[in-house]
Structure formats: structure tokens, C-alpha cells
Write an enzyme that holds these catalytic residues in place. Structure first.
Site, PDB file in Angstrom:
ATOM      1  N   ALA A   1       0.855  -1.205   0.000  1.00 14.66           N
ATOM      2  CA  ALA A   1       0.000   0.000   0.000  1.00 14.66           C
ATOM      3  C   ALA A   1       0.882   1.242   0.000  1.00 14.66           C
ATOM      4  CB  ALA A   1      -0.918  -0.005   1.212  1.00 14.66           C
TER       5      ALA A   1
ATOM      6  N   SER B   1       2.912   4.136  -2.602  1.00 14.49           N
ATOM      7  CA  SER B   1       2.333   5.050  -3.592  1.00 14.49           C
ATOM      8  C   SER B   1       1.906   4.309  -4.862  1.00 14.49           C
ATOM      9  CB  SER B   1       3.345   6.156  -3.919  1.00 14.49           C
ATOM     10  OG  SER B   1       4.622   5.611  -4.175  1.00 14.49           O
TER      11      SER B   1
ATOM     12  N   LYS C   1      17.566   1.135 -13.975  1.00 14.01           N
ATOM     13  CA  LYS C   1      17.295   2.561 -14.211  1.00 14.01           C
ATOM     14  C   LYS C   1      17.260   3.323 -12.886  1.00 14.01           C
ATOM     15  CE  LYS C   1      12.843   2.900 -12.871  1.00 14.01           C
ATOM     16  NZ  LYS C   1      12.258   3.938 -11.965  1.00 14.01           N
TER      17      LYS C   1
HETATM   18  N1  LIG Z   1       6.037   5.015  -6.650  1.00 13.67           N
HETATM   19  C1  LIG Z   1       6.143   4.988  -7.966  1.00 13.67           C
HETATM   20  O1  LIG Z   1       5.964   6.006  -8.661  1.00 13.67           O
HETATM   21  C2  LIG Z   1       6.494   3.704  -8.655  1.00 13.67           C
HETATM   22  C3  LIG Z   1       7.031   2.647  -7.923  1.00 13.67           C
HETATM   23  N2  LIG Z   1       7.343   1.489  -8.572  1.00 13.67           N
HETATM   24  C4  LIG Z   1       7.871   0.359  -7.797  1.00 13.67           C
HETATM   25  O2  LIG Z   1       6.832  -0.129  -6.943  1.00 13.67           O
HETATM   26  C5  LIG Z   1       7.412  -0.820  -5.863  1.00 13.67           C
HETATM   27  C6  LIG Z   1       6.676  -0.418  -4.608  1.00 13.67           C
HETATM   28  O3  LIG Z   1       7.166   0.822  -4.197  1.00 13.67           O
HETATM   29  P1  LIG Z   1       6.252   2.112  -3.888  1.00 13.67           P
HETATM   30  O4  LIG Z   1       4.800   1.835  -4.041  1.00 13.67           O
HETATM   31  O5  LIG Z   1       6.839   3.235  -4.645  1.00 13.67           O
HETATM   32  O6  LIG Z   1       6.552   2.224  -2.313  1.00 13.67           O
HETATM   33  P2  LIG Z   1       6.710   3.597  -1.515  1.00 13.67           P
HETATM   34  O7  LIG Z   1       8.138   3.997  -1.598  1.00 13.67           O
HETATM   35  O8  LIG Z   1       5.654   4.533  -1.991  1.00 13.67           O
HETATM   36  O9  LIG Z   1       6.332   3.142  -0.014  1.00 13.67           O
HETATM   37  C7  LIG Z   1       7.196   2.267   0.656  1.00 13.67           C
HETATM   38  C8  LIG Z   1       6.481   0.926   0.781  1.00 13.67           C
HETATM   39  O10 LIG Z   1       7.425   0.004   1.311  1.00 13.67           O
HETATM   40  C9  LIG Z   1       6.852  -0.630   2.456  1.00 13.67           C
HETATM   41  N3  LIG Z   1       7.919  -0.964   3.398  1.00 13.67           N
HETATM   42  C10 LIG Z   1       8.803  -0.121   3.941  1.00 13.67           C
HETATM   43  N4  LIG Z   1       9.629  -0.790   4.759  1.00 13.67           N
HETATM   44  C11 LIG Z   1       9.227  -2.084   4.729  1.00 13.67           C
HETATM   45  C12 LIG Z   1       9.678  -3.277   5.359  1.00 13.67           C
HETATM   46  N5  LIG Z   1      10.716  -3.247   6.193  1.00 13.67           N
HETATM   47  N6  LIG Z   1       9.026  -4.421   5.095  1.00 13.67           N
HETATM   48  C13 LIG Z   1       7.977  -4.441   4.245  1.00 13.67           C
HETATM   49  N7  LIG Z   1       7.511  -3.359   3.595  1.00 13.67           N
HETATM   50  C14 LIG Z   1       8.148  -2.195   3.859  1.00 13.67           C
HETATM   51  C15 LIG Z   1       5.907   0.402   3.037  1.00 13.67           C
HETATM   52  O11 LIG Z   1       4.967  -0.237   3.865  1.00 13.67           O
HETATM   53  C16 LIG Z   1       5.298   0.964   1.758  1.00 13.67           C
HETATM   54  O12 LIG Z   1       4.264   0.134   1.291  1.00 13.67           O
HETATM   55  C17 LIG Z   1       8.909  -0.472  -5.885  1.00 13.67           C
HETATM   56  O13 LIG Z   1       9.648  -1.568  -6.394  1.00 13.67           O
HETATM   57  C18 LIG Z   1       8.990   0.698  -6.869  1.00 13.67           C
HETATM   58  O14 LIG Z   1      10.239   0.724  -7.571  1.00 13.67           O
HETATM   59  C19 LIG Z   1       7.152   1.311  -9.925  1.00 13.67           C
HETATM   60  C20 LIG Z   1       6.624   2.324 -10.672  1.00 13.67           C
HETATM   61  C21 LIG Z   1       6.248   3.582 -10.086  1.00 13.67           C
HETATM   62  O1  LIG Z   2       9.671   3.619 -11.407  1.00 20.50           O
HETATM   63  C1  LIG Z   2       9.288   4.765 -11.275  1.00 20.50           C
HETATM   64  C2  LIG Z   2       8.812   5.585 -12.428  1.00 20.50           C
HETATM   65  O2  LIG Z   2       8.651   4.806 -13.582  1.00 20.50           O
HETATM   66  C3  LIG Z   2       9.373   5.444  -9.951  1.00 20.50           C
HETATM   67  O3  LIG Z   2      10.699   5.911  -9.819  1.00 20.50           O
HETATM   68  P1  LIG Z   2      11.258   6.267  -8.359  1.00 20.50           P
HETATM   69  O4  LIG Z   2      11.210   4.964  -7.568  1.00 20.50           O
HETATM   70  O5  LIG Z   2      12.653   6.785  -8.582  1.00 20.50           O
HETATM   71  O6  LIG Z   2      10.324   7.285  -7.776  1.00 20.50           O
END
Ligand SMILES: NC(=O)C1=CN([C@@H]2O[C@H](COP(=O)(O)OP(=O)(O)OC[C@H]3O[C@@H](n4cnc5c(N)ncnc54)[C@H](O)[C@@H]3O)[C@@H](O)[C@H]2O)C=CC1
Ligand SMILES: O=C(CO)COP(=O)(O)O
Length: 322
Positions: free
Chosen positions: A8, A10, A179
Site C-alpha cells: 500500500a 504510492s 534505471k
Molecule cells: N512510486 C512509484 O511512482 C512507482 C514505484 N514502482 C515500484 O513499486 C514498488 C513499490 O514501491 P512504492 O509503491 O513506490 O513504495 P513507496 O516507496 O511509496 O512506499 C514504501 C512501501 O514500502 C513498504 N515498506 C517499507 N519498509 C518495509 C519493510 N521493512 N518491510 C515491508 N515493507 C516495507 C511500506 O509499507 C510501503 O508500502 C517499488 O519496487 C517501486 O520501484 C514502480 C513504478 C512507479
Molecule cells: O519507477 C518509477 C517511475 O517509472 C518510480 O521511480 P522512483 O522509484 O525513482 O520514484
């Protein structure tokens, strides 16, 4: 269709909203009870503060699995294993991974982690897709690769979120993971004072470094000239939304890595993936100059300015000049 989403943060929340918008049933698993309560009681989540959330959440992994036809993974890569190891019965039709990284302790990509636990059909969705913009229905295009690529393309595409398909799971995974490392380097140049010429040269080199690394694992070079590669590299190296770029910028301005990790709830996957990339490069004798410099700056306190200037002065390999 019924989609359960692990994570949960972003991207998990933005993607959940998109699936609801497309008419699917969605339930999100959040690690922490307070996040579940915030989503269920206020339709809000601090990871995506300015967005109204149109789905419910649970902290119960069994509830998610019982609910789901398809399971979406949106947990930062280093933490995936600790969550999915608790799933006892994988009675789901397919997995869609949104996470971008390489696991430090095993040097595995997400598909390789998953196959330790289940033979459920696996797909990955990746490309230039900052959650904040997707949540605001800003036109976005991504690539999906894997067993259910065509099905996910039909279930997820809409008028602002275009999904294209690829045969190259490995290339899509490696492009998305690397990346993030390259974007830290790009952010360092931003932090040194917006060295735009240097940044353009760095991004050019970064793409070739990603291709070289990917080809060692059988990735298709074409993938890196598409959305998962150059598309995501450009958006992550340049966007104010990027956590990886921001971490690089703040490191160049003097913030320590520990301060960044302590002061940011969001995760910059590149600070973890760079360790795996450097270790794999050493084992496979792959020259990864940018990844090595990012590692030295983050973990051996090498001076960011000196490091980047020295890196950019290093002669480009002939074949990299396109
Ligand atoms: N936010 C974005 O714009 C995008 C993110 N992604 C990828 O999505 C994946 C999820 O990242 P986001 O949604 O961005 O996360 P986020 O950076 O928005 O939030 C951090 C997440 O990690 C979890 N977390 C933190 N410490 C933790 C732990 N010790 N154990 C388990 N969970 C923990 C938190 O509960 C939260 O859900 C990542 O691999 C990211 O690279 C891919 C495309 C876009
Ligand atoms: O993967 C992402 C955009 O495509 C998000 O990038 P960041 O994790 O650097 O915010």
C-alpha cells in the site's frame, strides 16, 4: 476480475485506483494496521497524500489470497520475500509484479524470487509510470511481459494508461531495476548544480551500461530502447517525482544515506539494487562504471563531485557512441 494488491505504498495505491476505475474488484494488503485503518476509514494514505482512494485494505494475507483471482506485487523488492513466504496456498490465476529491483541477499530478480514459492504464471509491468501522475490520470504508457501479458493488457489499459506487451521478461525486469541506480547518478549531477550536458552524456552511457548488463542474462537489446528501458530511464532521471533521483540530489548536497533512509518513508530502490548490481558485475566480470561510482558514493563515502567528474572524463567505449 478480482485483484489483490500486496503493498500500500504510492504505486500500490495508485494502481489499485486504476483497477477500480477499470471496473475490477480490488483489495489491498498493507503491512501496518494504521495504514489499513487510514485507507478504510478516511480513503487516504500518507504514501499518496493528495489522492482519494477508492478501495479497501486489509492486514490479513489469507484474506487477500482468498479474495484474489490475480495477485499484484507492489512491495519494494528487498521486502517481497518476507511477505510472500507466509502465503501457504497459491490458489490464484496469475501474478503481476510492479516492483523494480534485484534482491541483495540472493542477487535474484523478482521472477526468480517468486518461482521459489510458486509456479503461478508470472508477469511484470514496468515503464515510465510515476504513481503521482497515474493517480491523476496523466497519460502514461507501460509494458507488460509474461504469461498473461495479453490478458493484463486488456484488463489494465484504459484511455490514460496504455499497456503494450513484450516477450522479454528478463529485459523488462533488468531495465526497471537498473534505471533506479542510474537515476541516483543523474540526481547527483542535479545536486552538483544542474549539469545538464553531463546528465545527457551520463544517461547515454547509462543506457549502454543497462544493455550490457541485461545481455549477460539473455535480455533483448530492443527492450532497452523501449518504455521499460530508455522511457523509464528518462522519466526517472528527470522527474521531480523520482525518489531515486531525489536521493542522488540530496546525497550530492551533503545528506548522508542513513539520514535519507531515516527521514523518508518512501523507498528509493536503487540504493539497494546498486549493491546487487555491483556484486553481480564483479562475479560476471561486467564493467559497470556508473553503478560502481554510485556504490562508492553511497557506501564508501566517495566525494560525489570528484567521482562524477572523474567518471565523465573516462573515455567512452567506441561502441557506446551512437
Ligand atoms: N512510486 C512509484 O511512482 C512507482 C514505484 N514502482 C515500484 O513499486 C514498488 C513499490 O514501491 P512504492 O509503491 O513506490 O513504495 P513507496 O516507496 O511509496 O512506499 C514504501 C512501501 O514500502 C513498504 N515498506 C517499507 N519498509 C518495509 C519493510 N521493512 N518491510 C515491508 N515493507 C516495507 C511500506 O509499507 C510501503 O508500502 C517499488 O519496487 C517501486 O520501484 C514502480 C513504478 C512507479
Ligand atoms: O519507477 C518509477 C517511475 O517509472 C518510480 O521511480 P522512483 O522509484 O525513482 O520514484
Amino acid at each position: 476480475m478480482k485483484f489483490g494488491i500486496l503493498g500500500a505504498g504510492s504505486w500500490g495505491c495508485a494502481f489499485a485506483n486504476l483497477l477500480v476505475e477499470n471496473g475490477h474488484d480490488v483489495l489491498v494488503w498493507a503491512r501496518r494496521k494504521e495504514v489499513v485503518d487510514e485507507i478504510n476509514n478516511y480513503s487516504k494514505n500518507s504514501y499518496l497524500p493528495n489522492v482519494k482512494l477508492n478501495f479497501k485494505a486489509t492486514n490479513d494475507l489469507n484474506e487477500i489470497i482468498e479474495f484474489s483471482e490475480f495477485l499484484v506485487i507492489a512491495i519494494p523488492v528487498q521486502f517481497i520475500r518476507d511477505v510472500i513466504k507466509n502465503i501457504k496456498v497459491w490458489n490464484i490465476k496469475g501474478i503481476l509484479n510492479l516492483s523494480k529491483g534485484i534482491e541483495n541477499k540472493t542477487l535474484k530478480r523478482v521472477s526468480e524470487i517468486i518461482e521459489e514459492f510458486t509456479n503461478t504464471p508470472y508477469s511484470i509491468l514496468s515503464g515510465p509510470s510515476h504513481a503521482e501522475e497515474v493517480a491523476n490520470k496523466i497519460p502514461t504508457a507501460v509494458t507488460v511481459s509474461g504469461s498473461n501479458a495479453k490478458l493484463f493488457q486488456s484488463l489494465i489499459s484504459n484511455d490514460y494508461f496504455r499497456v503494450y506487451t513484450s516477450e522479454d521478461i528478463t529485459g523488462v525486469e533488468i531495465a526497471g531495476a537498473l534505471k533506479n541506480v542510474m537515476a541516483i547518478a543523474a540526481g547527483i549531477l542535479d545536486g552538483l548544480g544542474g549539469w545538464d550536458n553531463s546528465k545527457a552524456a551520463l544517461m547515454t552511457r547509462a543506457l549502454h551500461e543497462m544493455i550490457k548488463f541485461g545481455k549477460i542474462f539473455g535480455a533483448d537489446e530492443k527492450t532497452f530502447f523501449g518504455l521499460p528501458g530508455v522511457g523509464d530511464l528518462m522519466v526517472t532521471c528527470n522527474s521531480s517525482h523520482s525518489r531515486n533521483r531525489m536521493f542522488g540530489e540530496l546525497i550530492a548536497k551533503g545528506t548522508t544515506l542513513n539520514e535519507l533512509i531515516k527521514n523518508n518513508k518512501m523507498i528509493a530502490e536503487g540504493i539497494y539494487t546498486v549493491k546487487a548490481v555491483v556484486e553481480i558485475a564483479k562475479k560476471k566480470n561486467i564493467e559497470m562504471p556508473i553503478a560502481n561510482e554510485v556504490y562508492e558514493i553511497l557506501y564508501n563515502n566517495k566525494n560525489p563531485k570528484y567521482s562524477m567528474v572523474e567518471l565523465m572524463r573516462r573515455p567512452l567505449k567506441k561502441e557506446w557512441l551512437i
